[in-house]
Design an enzyme around this catalytic site. Structure first.
Site, mmCIF file in Angstrom:
data_model
loop_
_atom_site.group_PDB
_atom_site.id
_atom_site.type_symbol
_atom_site.label_atom_id
_atom_site.label_comp_id
_atom_site.label_asym_id
_atom_site.label_seq_id
_atom_site.Cartn_x
_atom_site.Cartn_y
_atom_site.Cartn_z
ATOM 1 N N CYS A 115 26.111 24.998 23.622
ATOM 2 C CA CYS A 115 25.034 24.438 24.799
ATOM 3 C C CYS A 115 25.750 23.925 25.960
ATOM 4 O O CYS A 115 25.142 23.968 27.153
ATOM 5 C CB CYS A 115 24.388 23.457 24.259
ATOM 6 S SG CYS A 115 23.526 23.694 22.633
ATOM 7 N N HIS A 252 20.523 19.159 29.449
ATOM 8 C CA HIS A 252 20.564 20.118 28.646
ATOM 9 C C HIS A 252 19.059 19.866 27.707
ATOM 10 O O HIS A 252 18.882 18.888 27.424
ATOM 11 C CB HIS A 252 21.708 20.272 27.648
ATOM 12 C CG HIS A 252 21.557 20.853 26.248
ATOM 13 N ND1 HIS A 252 20.869 22.373 26.435
ATOM 14 C CD2 HIS A 252 21.791 20.807 25.068
ATOM 15 C CE1 HIS A 252 20.858 22.495 24.947
ATOM 16 N NE2 HIS A 252 21.450 21.717 24.368
ATOM 17 N N ASN A 282 15.254 24.475 22.778
ATOM 18 C CA ASN A 282 16.882 24.501 23.202
ATOM 19 C C ASN A 282 17.227 25.812 23.128
ATOM 20 O O ASN A 282 17.166 26.521 22.180
ATOM 21 C CB ASN A 282 17.443 23.682 21.758
ATOM 22 C CG ASN A 282 19.042 23.298 22.408
ATOM 23 O OD1 ASN A 282 19.305 23.984 23.099
ATOM 24 N ND2 ASN A 282 19.622 22.903 21.221
#
Length: 325
Positions: A115, A252, A282
């Site tokens: 990520c 994020h 996500n």
């Protein structure tokens, strides 16, 4: 003193056509819309078609970023793709993107920091552009996280989606102050002792299979809030700015509770925080450029704004970047 900065001159994004709502998931997973929204803030995610590899998503986002920058594939001399879900073990997805875009011979490679990949890739590209090695860099975050899901694990399969975002970086001259346009400062971190908190249980050198994503969610949450806040503070210091001066915070998009926790810890005005997790879920390395693109398209983020980016992912990796658009 005149310095060369790496400026974002174009931003683009792409989401697969298929939308999967929480209600859709509840048809075959022991979950509900209420359960997912309460714990994550996620309402839907996009899912790539079976015949649509990560490189296809990356190419679409890259084309839009190049168009906004007023550049063509012939101008590109560096491609960095941040991805956890490459088309193949090798070659790098960046090589495939180069071919599909029709970019001439250039530097092209992937970065794998899960990520945090987009923040890592920005920092690496900055090293090329600010030092004169690249004059037109494509930095892409592209993921198909739904390929890694165990659809019987409701604690993880509801969290992730697919998508891609890209930026074009080009050199601009500045005066060496925080008023300059471009990347002002970054902070990157990794703690390999925490690999068991977020990982995929497979790989070519171990199981010979792709594997599924596994996560200890409570521990990841605890580390995320503390570690991200530290990296943001470090990036702001490197940029010579105060967090209070930031116009927009683009985190994020892992979980709305993490986004809020970091914001509260840093005393950020919630009206300055860009959140797209409800609509995208996500998307790992794609989440920051997707959110950045969204906020630029709807007019919130404008040229000259001071923006803070941050992410945390498996590794554990985390990092932050301060830039002025």
């Amino acid at each position: 003193m005149t310095v060369v900065r790496s400026a974002v001159t174009g931003v683009g994004a792409y989401l697969p056509e298929k939308v999967v709502t929480n209600a859709d998931l509840a048809k075959f997973v022991d979950t509900s819309d209420e359960w997912i929204v309460e714990r994550t803030g996620i309402r839907q995610r996009h899912q790539a078609a079976p015949d649509q590899p990560t490189s296809d998503l990356a190419v679409e986002a890259a084309r839009k970023a190049l168009a906004e920058a007023g550049r063509t594939p012939a101008d590109v001399d560096l491609i960095i793709v941040a991805t956890t879900t490459p088309d193949m073990t090798f070659p790098a997805t960046a090589s495939i993107v180069q071919r599909k875009l029709g970019v001439p011979v250039c530097v092209a490679f992937d970065i794998q920091a899960v990520c945090s990949g987009f923040v890592y890739a920005l920092s690496v590209a900055d090293g090329f552009v600010a030092r004169g090695t690249s004059t037109c860099a494509l930095v892409i975050g592209a993921e198909e996280m739904t390929r890694l899901m165990d659809w019987e694990d409701r604690t993880t399969c509801v969290l992730f989606g697919d998508g891609a975002g890209a930026v074009v970086l080009e050199p601009v001259e500045g005066q060496g102050t925080p008023a300059d346009r471009g990347i002002l400062g970054s902070a990157l971190r990794c703690d390999g002792t925490k690999t068991d908190l977020l990982y995929v249980d497979g790989g070519p050198a171990t199981t010979g299979q792709v594997g599924h994503l596994r996560m200890l969610g409570n521990q990841v949450f605890r580390h995320a809030v503390v570690n991200i806040a530290e990296a943001i503070t470090a990036a702001a210091k490197a940029a010579g700015i105060e967090i209070a001066d930031v116009d927009w915070f683009v985190p994020h998009q892992a979980n709305q509770r993490i986004i809020k926790g970091v914001g509260d810890r840093l005393g950020l005005d919630e009206n300055k925080v860009v959140s797209t997790v409800a609509m995208h879920a996500n998307t790992s390395a794609a989440s920051i450029p997707l959110a950045l693109d969204s906020a630029i398209r709807d007019g919130r983020i404008k040229r000259g704004d001071l923006v803070l980016l941050e992410a945390m992912g498996g590794g554990l990796t985390w990092g932050a970047c301060a830039l002025r658009l």
